[in-house]
Scaffold this motif. Structure first.
Motif, PDB file in Angstrom:
ATOM      1  N   ARG A  27      54.292  28.072  93.197  1.00 29.99           N
ATOM      2  CA  ARG A  27      52.896  27.631  93.305  1.00 29.99           C
ATOM      3  C   ARG A  27      52.632  26.436  92.378  1.00 29.99           C
ATOM      4  O   ARG A  27      51.686  25.687  92.591  1.00 29.99           O
ATOM      5  CB  ARG A  27      51.934  28.784  92.980  1.00 29.99           C
ATOM      6  N   GLY A  84      54.377  37.403  78.253  1.00 29.34           N
ATOM      7  CA  GLY A  84      53.686  37.709  79.506  1.00 29.34           C
ATOM      8  C   GLY A  84      54.573  38.681  80.271  1.00 29.34           C
ATOM      9  O   GLY A  84      55.629  39.089  79.795  1.00 29.34           O
ATOM     10  N   ASN A 129      56.770  31.282  91.154  1.00 30.78           N
ATOM     11  CA  ASN A 129      56.597  30.071  90.352  1.00 30.78           C
ATOM     12  C   ASN A 129      56.487  28.810  91.197  1.00 30.78           C
ATOM     13  O   ASN A 129      56.107  27.754  90.685  1.00 30.78           O
ATOM     14  CB  ASN A 129      57.747  29.943  89.341  1.00 30.78           C
ATOM     15  N   LEU A 168      60.185  31.440  74.557  1.00 31.55           N
ATOM     16  CA  LEU A 168      61.050  32.414  75.196  1.00 31.55           C
ATOM     17  C   LEU A 168      62.091  31.817  76.126  1.00 31.55           C
ATOM     18  O   LEU A 168      63.209  32.308  76.203  1.00 31.55           O
ATOM     19  CB  LEU A 168      60.186  33.287  76.119  1.00 31.55           C
ATOM     20  N   ASP A 169      61.666  30.800  76.875  1.00 29.85           N
ATOM     21  CA  ASP A 169      62.530  30.404  77.988  1.00 29.85           C
ATOM     22  C   ASP A 169      62.248  28.974  78.423  1.00 29.85           C
ATOM     23  O   ASP A 169      61.286  28.342  77.981  1.00 29.85           O
ATOM     24  CB  ASP A 169      62.367  31.386  79.165  1.00 29.85           C
ATOM     25  N   LYS A 188      48.969  42.677  88.674  1.00 27.16           N
ATOM     26  CA  LYS A 188      49.867  43.150  87.609  1.00 27.16           C
ATOM     27  C   LYS A 188      49.673  44.645  87.321  1.00 27.16           C
ATOM     28  O   LYS A 188      50.374  45.208  86.485  1.00 27.16           O
ATOM     29  CB  LYS A 188      49.626  42.351  86.312  1.00 27.16           C
ATOM     30  N   THR A 216      55.126  31.154  78.146  1.00 27.08           N
ATOM     31  CA  THR A 216      54.407  30.301  79.095  1.00 27.08           C
ATOM     32  C   THR A 216      53.833  31.186  80.205  1.00 27.08           C
ATOM     33  O   THR A 216      53.724  32.388  80.042  1.00 27.08           O
ATOM     34  CB  THR A 216      55.357  29.238  79.675  1.00 27.08           C
ATOM     35  N   GLY A 217      53.483  30.590  81.336  1.00 24.85           N
ATOM     36  CA  GLY A 217      52.862  31.331  82.427  1.00 24.85           C
ATOM     37  C   GLY A 217      51.354  31.135  82.392  1.00 24.85           C
ATOM     38  O   GLY A 217      50.809  30.564  81.447  1.00 24.85           O
ATOM     39  N   THR A 255      60.824  35.587  91.792  1.00 26.65           N
ATOM     40  CA  THR A 255      60.349  34.712  90.707  1.00 26.65           C
ATOM     41  C   THR A 255      60.258  33.268  91.183  1.00 26.65           C
ATOM     42  O   THR A 255      59.296  32.559  90.867  1.00 26.65           O
ATOM     43  CB  THR A 255      61.303  34.828  89.494  1.00 26.65           C
ATOM     44  N   THR A 283      49.040  33.512  82.248  1.00 29.01           N
ATOM     45  CA  THR A 283      48.301  34.489  81.445  1.00 29.01           C
ATOM     46  C   THR A 283      47.945  33.996  80.040  1.00 29.01           C
ATOM     47  O   THR A 283      46.805  34.175  79.613  1.00 29.01           O
ATOM     48  CB  THR A 283      49.086  35.825  81.377  1.00 29.01           C
ATOM     49  N   PRO A 284      48.856  33.357  79.300  1.00 27.01           N
ATOM     50  CA  PRO A 284      48.485  32.972  77.924  1.00 27.01           C
ATOM     51  C   PRO A 284      47.612  31.722  77.813  1.00 27.01           C
ATOM     52  O   PRO A 284      47.224  31.358  76.699  1.00 27.01           O
ATOM     53  CB  PRO A 284      49.832  32.741  77.221  1.00 27.01           C
ATOM     54  N   TYR A 326      58.796  23.935  80.481  1.00 29.54           N
ATOM     55  CA  TYR A 326      58.004  24.756  79.558  1.00 29.54           C
ATOM     56  C   TYR A 326      57.693  24.005  78.275  1.00 29.54           C
ATOM     57  O   TYR A 326      56.691  24.281  77.602  1.00 29.54           O
ATOM     58  CB  TYR A 326      58.705  26.088  79.314  1.00 29.54           C
ATOM     59  N   PHE A 382      62.791  35.285  81.039  1.00 33.67           N
ATOM     60  CA  PHE A 382      63.346  35.262  82.397  1.00 33.67           C
ATOM     61  C   PHE A 382      64.396  36.346  82.533  1.00 33.67           C
ATOM     62  O   PHE A 382      65.340  36.219  83.299  1.00 33.67           O
ATOM     63  CB  PHE A 382      63.936  33.887  82.717  1.00 33.67           C
TER      64      PHE A 382
HETATM   65  C1  GLP Z   1      57.347  33.213  84.229  1.00 36.81           C
HETATM   66  C2  GLP Z   1      57.799  33.149  82.758  1.00 36.81           C
HETATM   67  C3  GLP Z   1      57.474  34.399  82.016  1.00 36.81           C
HETATM   68  C4  GLP Z   1      56.039  34.793  82.293  1.00 36.81           C
HETATM   69  C5  GLP Z   1      55.918  35.178  83.741  1.00 36.81           C
HETATM   70  C6  GLP Z   1      54.533  35.638  84.148  1.00 36.81           C
HETATM   71  O1  GLP Z   1      58.366  33.499  85.122  1.00 36.81           O
HETATM   72  N1  GLP Z   1      59.170  32.864  82.607  1.00 36.81           N
HETATM   73  O2  GLP Z   1      57.717  34.211  80.628  1.00 36.81           O
HETATM   74  O3  GLP Z   1      55.660  35.854  81.483  1.00 36.81           O
HETATM   75  O4  GLP Z   1      56.289  34.073  84.540  1.00 36.81           O
HETATM   76  O5  GLP Z   1      53.721  34.544  84.366  1.00 36.81           O
HETATM   77  P1  GLP Z   1      52.181  34.617  84.650  1.00 36.81           P
HETATM   78  O6  GLP Z   1      51.519  34.818  83.326  1.00 36.81           O
HETATM   79  O7  GLP Z   1      51.865  33.273  85.241  1.00 36.81           O
HETATM   80  O8  GLP Z   1      51.947  35.739  85.601  1.00 36.81           O
END
Ligand code: GLP
Length: 242
Positions: A167, A132, A165, A66-67, A202, A36-37, A161, A39-40, A80, A141
């Motif tokens: 936001r 991500g 998150n 993943l999480d 990043k 998730t996140g 974190t 980026t994808p 998620y 995580f």
């Molecule tokens: C979260 C997720 C990760 C993700 C990361 C980066 O905390 N648990 O799996 O890769 O954030 O997120 P973003 O792509 O929004 O920067």
């Protein structure tokens, strides 16, 4: 490791979607590890389009995320599971029964983690794991710490974190303090790994993770030891790796 610098976020997304599309095309019953996140999101949109246009099908695929936040109901709009439904599963021909996200609502953490590992093993392991990258180098995580946690487990989220998150939540107080995540071992057992990262915020962690020392203080650095990793970043995230 294949390290690819794409021109833009759109270019990064397309290139990453092509890796996943290629996996589905050559192995329709593949097991995909998903992330998730922010980026994808673009690459999921590309895969939705590929599927709508008949280029790929998820009909025989199995997925494992993943999480998941601990304590959030799957229907919560920041869970998620909800993210995956919104960004991918609701728009492709995947069999939802074969999509797996750790059960954030299960109060028995140990049972939830063991069941997740067992389900991955039963599926034959993960063929391609998408990742991500957190600003502190976390994957899933798995936060920076003094060792690489092996299997799916519960983590306490770090303050950075939680702040990053927040936001997506109405207030920082609503961000869960714990989450389920695949362990570093779970991730490293995937046969192939695809990492995406974008944006100038990043750039430093991309350099530290893929060109710095391997250390649990930068969890993603362990990926340097995996035999089949493709990293695709946009030009901004790759700016310090020229
Ligand atoms: C979260 C997720 C990760 C993700 C990361 C980066 O905390 N648990 O799996 O890769 O954030 O997120 P973003 O792509 O929004 O920067």
């Amino acid at each position: 490791m294949d390290f690819i610098v794409a021109d833009t976020y759109e270019d990064m997304s397309r290139k990453a979607a092509d890796v996943i599309a290629g996996c589905l095309a050559t192995e329709p019953d593949c097991v995909l590890g998903l992330a998730t996140g922010s980026t994808p999101i673009g690459l999921y949109a590309d895969l939705v389009q590929d599927c709508a246009e008949g280029r790929i099908s998820f009909a025989d695929a199995t997925t494992f995320n993943l999480d998941e936040y601990r304590g959030l109901d799957p229907q919560h709009d920041q869970s998620y599971r909800y993210f995956m439904q919104q960004n991918l599963f609701d728009h492709v021909d995947v069999d939802v029964a074969r999509t797996h996200v750790p059960d954030g609502a299960n109060p028995d953490a140990e049972a939830a983690c063991a069941a997740y590992e067992e389900a991955i093993a039963q599926a034959g392991g993960i063929d391609l794991q998408l990742l991500g990258l957190g600003h502190n180098g976390h994957i899933g995580f798995n936060e920076p710490c003094d060792h690489f946690p092996v299997d799916t487990h519960v983590v306490e989220l770090t303050e950075s974190t939680i702040q990053a998150n927040s936001r997506l939540f109405d207030s920082v107080d609503e961000v869960p303090r714990e989450a389920y995540t695949m362990g570093i071992g779970t991730i490293m057992r995937a046969r192939r790994i695809l990492v995406v990262a974008s944006g100038e915020d990043k750039a430093q962690i991309v350099r530290d993770a893929f060109f710095g020392p391997v250390t649990p203080e930068v969890p993603a650095s362990v990926l340097q030891l995996h035999p089949d990793v493709t990293v695709i970043v946009d030009a901004k995230a790759g700016a310090l790796c020229a």
